[in-house]
Design a protein around this motif. Structure first.
Motif, PDB file in Angstrom:
ATOM      1  N   MET A   1       0.858  -1.177   0.000  1.00 59.77           N
ATOM      2  CA  MET A   1       0.000   0.000   0.000  1.00 59.77           C
ATOM      3  C   MET A   1       0.895   1.228   0.000  1.00 59.77           C
ATOM      4  SD  MET A   1      -2.967   1.021   2.734  1.00 59.77           S
ATOM      5  CE  MET A   1      -4.127  -0.189   2.191  1.00 59.77           C
ATOM      6  N   SER A   2       0.700   2.086  -0.978  1.00 60.01           N
ATOM      7  CA  SER A   2       1.533   3.278  -1.063  1.00 60.01           C
ATOM      8  C   SER A   2       0.926   4.425  -0.278  1.00 60.01           C
ATOM      9  CB  SER A   2       1.715   3.678  -2.523  1.00 60.01           C
ATOM     10  OG  SER A   2       0.486   4.126  -3.051  1.00 60.01           O
ATOM     11  N   GLN A   3       1.666   5.492  -0.190  1.00 64.06           N
ATOM     12  CA  GLN A   3       1.225   6.643   0.589  1.00 64.06           C
ATOM     13  C   GLN A   3      -0.066   7.221   0.031  1.00 64.06           C
ATOM     14  OE1 GLN A   3       4.159   9.658   0.988  1.00 64.06           O
ATOM     15  NE2 GLN A   3       2.951  10.901   2.335  1.00 64.06           N
ATOM     16  N   SER A   4      -0.242   7.227  -1.287  1.00 63.25           N
ATOM     17  CA  SER A   4      -1.430   7.817  -1.883  1.00 63.25           C
ATOM     18  C   SER A   4      -2.680   6.971  -1.628  1.00 63.25           C
ATOM     19  CB  SER A   4      -1.217   8.002  -3.388  1.00 63.25           C
ATOM     20  OG  SER A   4      -0.999   6.746  -4.001  1.00 63.25           O
ATOM     21  N   ILE A   6      -3.574   5.676   1.235  1.00 61.96           N
ATOM     22  CA  ILE A   6      -4.076   5.921   2.594  1.00 61.96           C
ATOM     23  C   ILE A   6      -4.565   7.357   2.649  1.00 61.96           C
ATOM     24  CG2 ILE A   6      -3.473   5.995   5.025  1.00 61.96           C
ATOM     25  CD1 ILE A   6      -1.355   3.869   4.406  1.00 61.96           C
ATOM     26  N   ARG A   7      -5.889   7.509   2.679  1.00 63.15           N
ATOM     27  CA  ARG A   7      -6.468   8.842   2.661  1.00 63.15           C
ATOM     28  C   ARG A   7      -7.251   9.163   3.920  1.00 63.15           C
ATOM     29  NH1 ARG A   7      -7.972   7.999  -3.390  1.00 63.15           N
ATOM     30  NH2 ARG A   7      -6.053   8.728  -4.324  1.00 63.15           N
ATOM     31  N   ALA A  12      -5.496   4.437   7.737  1.00 64.29           N
ATOM     32  CA  ALA A  12      -4.202   4.515   8.408  1.00 64.29           C
ATOM     33  C   ALA A  12      -4.143   3.554   9.590  1.00 64.29           C
ATOM     34  CB  ALA A  12      -3.926   5.942   8.866  1.00 64.29           C
ATOM     35  N   MET A  13      -5.219   3.460  10.340  1.00 61.58           N
ATOM     36  CA  MET A  13      -5.246   2.547  11.486  1.00 61.58           C
ATOM     37  C   MET A  13      -5.241   1.092  11.028  1.00 61.58           C
ATOM     38  SD  MET A  13      -4.990   4.192  14.283  1.00 61.58           S
ATOM     39  CE  MET A  13      -3.804   5.183  13.394  1.00 61.58           C
ATOM     40  N   ARG A  14      -5.938   0.793   9.926  1.00 62.47           N
ATOM     41  CA  ARG A  14      -5.891  -0.570   9.384  1.00 62.47           C
ATOM     42  C   ARG A  14      -4.475  -0.926   8.940  1.00 62.47           C
ATOM     43  NH1 ARG A  14     -11.024   0.668   7.469  1.00 62.47           N
ATOM     44  NH2 ARG A  14     -10.276   1.367   5.428  1.00 62.47           N
ATOM     45  N   GLU A  19       0.649  -3.781   9.975  1.00 57.09           N
ATOM     46  CA  GLU A  19       2.082  -3.763  10.250  1.00 57.09           C
ATOM     47  C   GLU A  19       2.396  -4.396  11.598  1.00 57.09           C
ATOM     48  OE1 GLU A  19       3.297   0.308   9.853  1.00 57.09           O
ATOM     49  OE2 GLU A  19       2.823   0.365   7.714  1.00 57.09           O
ATOM     50  N   ALA A  20       1.569  -4.130  12.596  1.00 57.02           N
ATOM     51  CA  ALA A  20       1.799  -4.706  13.926  1.00 57.02           C
ATOM     52  C   ALA A  20       1.637  -6.224  13.899  1.00 57.02           C
ATOM     53  CB  ALA A  20       0.844  -4.081  14.938  1.00 57.02           C
ATOM     54  N   ARG A  21       0.605  -6.712  13.225  1.00 60.68           N
ATOM     55  CA  ARG A  21       0.413  -8.169  13.128  1.00 60.68           C
ATOM     56  C   ARG A  21       1.567  -8.826  12.385  1.00 60.68           C
ATOM     57  NH1 ARG A  21      -4.861  -6.543  12.107  1.00 60.68           N
ATOM     58  NH2 ARG A  21      -4.536  -6.788   9.874  1.00 60.68           N
ATOM     59  N   ALA A  22       2.007  -8.227  11.285  1.00 61.97           N
ATOM     60  CA  ALA A  22       3.114  -8.795  10.518  1.00 61.97           C
ATOM     61  C   ALA A  22       4.402  -8.799  11.334  1.00 61.97           C
ATOM     62  CB  ALA A  22       3.306  -8.014   9.218  1.00 61.97           C
ATOM     63  N   THR A  23       4.617  -7.772  12.131  1.00 57.60           N
ATOM     64  CA  THR A  23       5.807  -7.716  12.982  1.00 57.60           C
ATOM     65  C   THR A  23       5.757  -8.794  14.059  1.00 57.60           C
ATOM     66  OG1 THR A  23       5.992  -5.354  12.559  1.00 57.60           O
ATOM     67  CG2 THR A  23       7.194  -6.207  14.450  1.00 57.60           C
ATOM     68  N   ALA A  24       4.573  -9.039  14.625  1.00 58.50           N
ATOM     69  CA  ALA A  24       4.422 -10.104  15.620  1.00 58.50           C
ATOM     70  C   ALA A  24       4.683 -11.478  15.000  1.00 58.50           C
ATOM     71  CB  ALA A  24       3.036 -10.051  16.242  1.00 58.50           C
TER      72      ALA A  24
END
Length: 102
Positions: A1-4, A6-7, A12-14, A19-24
């Motif tokens: 997902m690129s910066q554009s 996420i609006r 942004a929270m999703r 990212e948190a789940r993938a890091t875990a």
């Protein structure tokens, strides 16, 4: 997902949750590599450069796994976005009013 992509703040929270789940998951994989490389090889009588194989497997293998996980996460999962801009875009009036009040 690129910066554009996420609006909104919800998007942004999703993304942050993804990212948190993938890091875990990456952490769990690194722990498995450490357990298998260290404790799993403890029964072997193999020596490399006068060092037991389980020491190398328990120290070097998790380090390599962590580097691989960081590269994969940064290229495939993490997205670069400014949370302040995303939060401010949905409620521009509220953001401006709170900044003027300080």
């Amino acid at each position: 997902m690129s910066q554009s992509d996420i609006r909104t703040y919800a998007q942004a929270m999703r993304q942050a949750n993804k990212e948190a789940r993938a890091t875990a998951v990456a952490l769990a994989c690194i722990i498995v590599v450490w357990l298998v490389g260290g404790f799993g090889l403890a029964g072997t009588d193999i020596w490399v450069f006068h060092t037991p194989l389980w020491v190398i497997g328990g120290c070097v293998a998790p380090w390599i796994a962590a580097i691989v996980a960081a590269v994969v996460l940064s290229r495939r999962v993490f997205a670069d976005f400014d949370l302040d801009e995303v939060a401010g875009s949905g409620s521009a009036g509220k953001a401006d009013a709170s900044e003027d009040g300080e």
